[in-house]
Design an enzyme around this catalytic site. Structure first.
Site, mmCIF file in Angstrom:
data_model
loop_
_atom_site.group_PDB
_atom_site.id
_atom_site.type_symbol
_atom_site.label_atom_id
_atom_site.label_comp_id
_atom_site.label_asym_id
_atom_site.label_seq_id
_atom_site.Cartn_x
_atom_site.Cartn_y
_atom_site.Cartn_z
ATOM 1 N N HIS A 20 0.845 -1.203 0.000
ATOM 2 C CA HIS A 20 0.000 0.000 0.000
ATOM 3 C C HIS A 20 0.882 1.257 0.000
ATOM 4 O O HIS A 20 0.619 2.222 -0.731
ATOM 5 C CB HIS A 20 -0.870 0.048 1.265
ATOM 6 N N LYS A 44 -15.941 -7.668 5.984
ATOM 7 C CA LYS A 44 -14.874 -8.651 6.202
ATOM 8 C C LYS A 44 -14.421 -8.758 7.662
ATOM 9 O O LYS A 44 -13.436 -9.428 7.952
ATOM 10 C CB LYS A 44 -13.674 -8.300 5.310
ATOM 11 N N ARG A 93 -2.017 -6.154 -8.434
ATOM 12 C CA ARG A 93 -0.776 -6.896 -8.198
ATOM 13 C C ARG A 93 -0.576 -7.967 -9.264
ATOM 14 O O ARG A 93 0.491 -8.108 -9.833
ATOM 15 C CB ARG A 93 -0.820 -7.575 -6.819
ATOM 16 N N SER A 131 -2.878 -7.874 2.895
ATOM 17 C CA SER A 131 -3.117 -7.713 4.336
ATOM 18 C C SER A 131 -3.522 -9.051 4.950
ATOM 19 O O SER A 131 -3.127 -9.386 6.066
ATOM 20 C CB SER A 131 -4.226 -6.685 4.570
#
Ligand code: PNS
Length: 163
Positions: A20, A44, A93, A131
């Site tokens: 990030h 989440k 990514r 994460s």
């Protein structure tokens, strides 16, 4: 006066990773103002509260004068409008990110045709980083020091010792 390019970088940031931060640094060089926007209520079930996530981000971007940390709880397109921003930043990514990102970008475009989503690539070194994996590796005793800022590692340790 020329129009300022304000870009919003939204996300869960639970917790912020070096991936990030790599993206934030790149954006800070290209845009007049970068607003990192932490999603407050996430289905989440985040490990860190919005306040904690914002504190970690604040510390990590303290050297970047054109980056601000904020939070939001509404539709991203409405939040962007409130901030006077026409740009959204998202990182991609790997190919696997593309489908989800495409869906979100097109939905946001449907909701607000004026809003553009800009995709940027983090450094290759972070292309596998998420994460979710950082939390899992840390919980199982793996070394995450190269993957997150020092404060994030410290906060993860505190969380582990408090459960
Ligand atoms: O880091 P994440 O979890 O991939 O970020 C997802 C985020 C926060 C960008 C997305 O869930 C979002 O924008 N939520 C706000 C509510 C909204 O606008 N939903 C419709 C998006 S198409």
């Amino acid at each position: 006066m020329s129009k300022q390019n304000v870009i919003i970088y939204p996300g869960s940031f639970d917790p912020p990773t070096n991936g990030h931060l790599d993206l934030i640094n790149r954006a800070a060089r290209l845009f007049d103002q970068v607003i990192v926007a932490v999603l407050k209520h996430d289905s989440k079930q985040p490990l860190f509260s919005p306040q904690e996530r914002m504190e970690m981000l604040e510390e990590a971007v303290s050297g970047l004068p054109n980056v601000r940390i904020d939070s939001f709880d509404n539709l991203l397109v409405d939040y962007a409008r409130q901030k006077g921003a026409q740009l959204i930043l998202r990182g991609i990514r790997a190919v696997s990110d593309y489908e989800y990102e495409l869906q979100m970008a097109l939905m946001n475009r449907k909701l607000d045709p004026q809003l553009e989503t800009i995709f940027m690539l983090p450094a290759e070194a972070y292309s596998y980083l998420s994460s979710r994996l950082v939390k899992e590796v840390h919980r199982l005793g793996g070394d995450i020091r190269d993957l997150v800022p020092p404060l994030v590692e410290a906060r993860l340790r505190e969380k582990e010792s408090s459960v």
